[in-house]
Write an enzyme that holds these catalytic residues in place. Sequence first.
Site, short mmCIF file in Angstrom:
data_model
loop_
_atom_site.label_atom_id
_atom_site.label_comp_id
_atom_site.label_asym_id
_atom_site.label_seq_id
_atom_site.Cartn_x
_atom_site.Cartn_y
_atom_site.Cartn_z
N ASN A 1 -12.22 1.29 22.67
CA ASN A 1 -13.21 0.51 21.92
C ASN A 1 -13.78 1.45 20.87
O ASN A 1 -14.60 2.31 21.19
CB ASN A 1 -14.29 0.00 22.88
CG ASN A 1 -15.44 -0.68 22.14
OD1 ASN A 1 -15.35 -0.93 20.94
ND2 ASN A 1 -16.52 -0.97 22.86
N LYS B 1 -15.78 0.86 18.58
CA LYS B 1 -17.14 0.49 18.16
C LYS B 1 -17.24 0.54 16.63
O LYS B 1 -16.25 0.25 15.96
CB LYS B 1 -18.17 1.39 18.87
CG LYS B 1 -17.97 1.36 20.40
CD LYS B 1 -19.10 1.97 21.19
CE LYS B 1 -18.77 1.89 22.67
NZ LYS B 1 -19.86 2.41 23.50
N HIS C 1 -19.69 -7.11 25.75
CA HIS C 1 -19.99 -5.67 25.85
C HIS C 1 -21.51 -5.50 25.95
O HIS C 1 -22.27 -6.25 25.32
CB HIS C 1 -19.44 -4.92 24.63
CG HIS C 1 -19.51 -3.43 24.82
ND1 HIS C 1 -20.68 -2.73 24.65
CD2 HIS C 1 -18.58 -2.53 25.20
CE1 HIS C 1 -20.45 -1.45 24.91
NE2 HIS C 1 -19.19 -1.31 25.25
N GLU D 1 -23.50 -3.56 24.62
CA GLU D 1 -24.20 -3.38 23.34
C GLU D 1 -24.42 -4.74 22.67
O GLU D 1 -25.44 -4.96 22.00
CB GLU D 1 -23.39 -2.41 22.44
CG GLU D 1 -23.52 -0.98 22.96
CD GLU D 1 -22.34 -0.06 22.66
OE1 GLU D 1 -21.51 -0.39 21.80
OE2 GLU D 1 -22.26 0.99 23.32
N GLU E 1 -18.69 -1.70 33.16
CA GLU E 1 -19.27 -0.60 32.39
C GLU E 1 -20.76 -0.46 32.72
O GLU E 1 -21.59 -1.19 32.16
CB GLU E 1 -19.12 -0.87 30.89
CG GLU E 1 -17.69 -0.97 30.42
CD GLU E 1 -17.57 -0.66 28.94
OE1 GLU E 1 -16.90 0.31 28.60
OE2 GLU E 1 -18.18 -1.37 28.12
N GLY F 1 -21.72 6.38 26.75
CA GLY F 1 -22.11 7.31 25.70
C GLY F 1 -23.09 8.39 26.16
O GLY F 1 -23.67 9.09 25.33
N SER G 1 -18.17 6.93 29.63
CA SER G 1 -17.93 8.38 29.59
C SER G 1 -16.63 8.79 30.29
O SER G 1 -16.57 9.83 30.94
CB SER G 1 -19.13 9.15 30.16
OG SER G 1 -20.29 8.88 29.38
P1 13P Z 1 -18.11 5.86 26.10
O1 13P Z 1 -16.70 6.10 26.61
O2 13P Z 1 -18.39 6.48 24.79
O3 13P Z 1 -19.12 6.17 27.16
O4 13P Z 1 -18.22 4.27 25.84
C1 13P Z 1 -17.83 3.39 26.82
C2 13P Z 1 -17.82 2.02 26.23
O5 13P Z 1 -18.85 1.44 25.95
C3 13P Z 1 -16.52 1.39 25.99
O6 13P Z 1 -16.65 0.03 25.69
#
Ligand code: 13P
Length: 253
Positions: A9, A11, A95, A97, A167, A173, A212
């Site tokens: 992803n 982002k 997601h 976010e 997740e 992150g 992560s």
């Molecule tokens: P990270 O791998 O940067 O923690 O992000 C995970 C994520 O949100 C994937 O959709």
Amino acid sequence: MRKYLVAGNWKMNGSNAANAGLVDGILAAQPGSDNVELLVCPPFPYLAAVAAQLAGSTVALGAQTVSEHEKGAFTGETAASMLVDTGCRYVLVGHSERRALYGESSDQVAAKFAAALAAGLKPVLCVGETLEEREAGQTEAVIDEQLGAVLESSGVEAFQRAVIAYEPVWAIGTGKTATPEQAQDVHRHIRSRMAARDEATANAVQILYGGSVKGDNAAGLFGMADIDGGLIGGASLKAPDFIAIAEAAASLS
Ligand code: 13P
């Protein structure tokens, strides 16, 4: 037997030049094995260019969100049919976010999931709890609510053509990965909730872990019984990092 899926992803990151280098690096590595599927999810403006670069390869393309509507006066939105038309096979829905920053409710996520399926896309339904919810002992209740909305509206059989990604918000992150045991507990819970409705679908559905994931912790996570790959954020932006995760999955296949 379920295959591993390693999904990037991206982002809101990238540029035409950076993406071309990243995809080149992924394709050059000829990663994985027959048991590892790869997926990349670039931002909307780059889907067509990445689709062209991936043509003829086994690496799949996905988008990061989709409208729940079919077409019409929805300025700024993108329909599932447009994603198919652009070469996408997958789309992320729900997601954390999107839920936290753009107020997507579980019902809206369920509508997006249904719209994706109706257009022939494979939705990747993202679920996960915040740190506050985990500490309050609400992890399973939160997952049940997020998953339940989709199970109620699309039915369990829909998951024969979908993927689930667990997740935990506190691991995204932050560099703070769930331990393989913590993740496995939730994955087992998700699969048992599905099994209560349909055993065959529960056994077949891929459940990814995200938060992560890196080359050095992927094998520990993917070695757990109910973890079928990863949804990768930061480590999907550099080809060697992403490939290291795909190789961890391949080493377990
Ligand atoms: P990270 O791998 O940067 O923690 O992000 C995970 C994520 O949100 C994937 O959709």
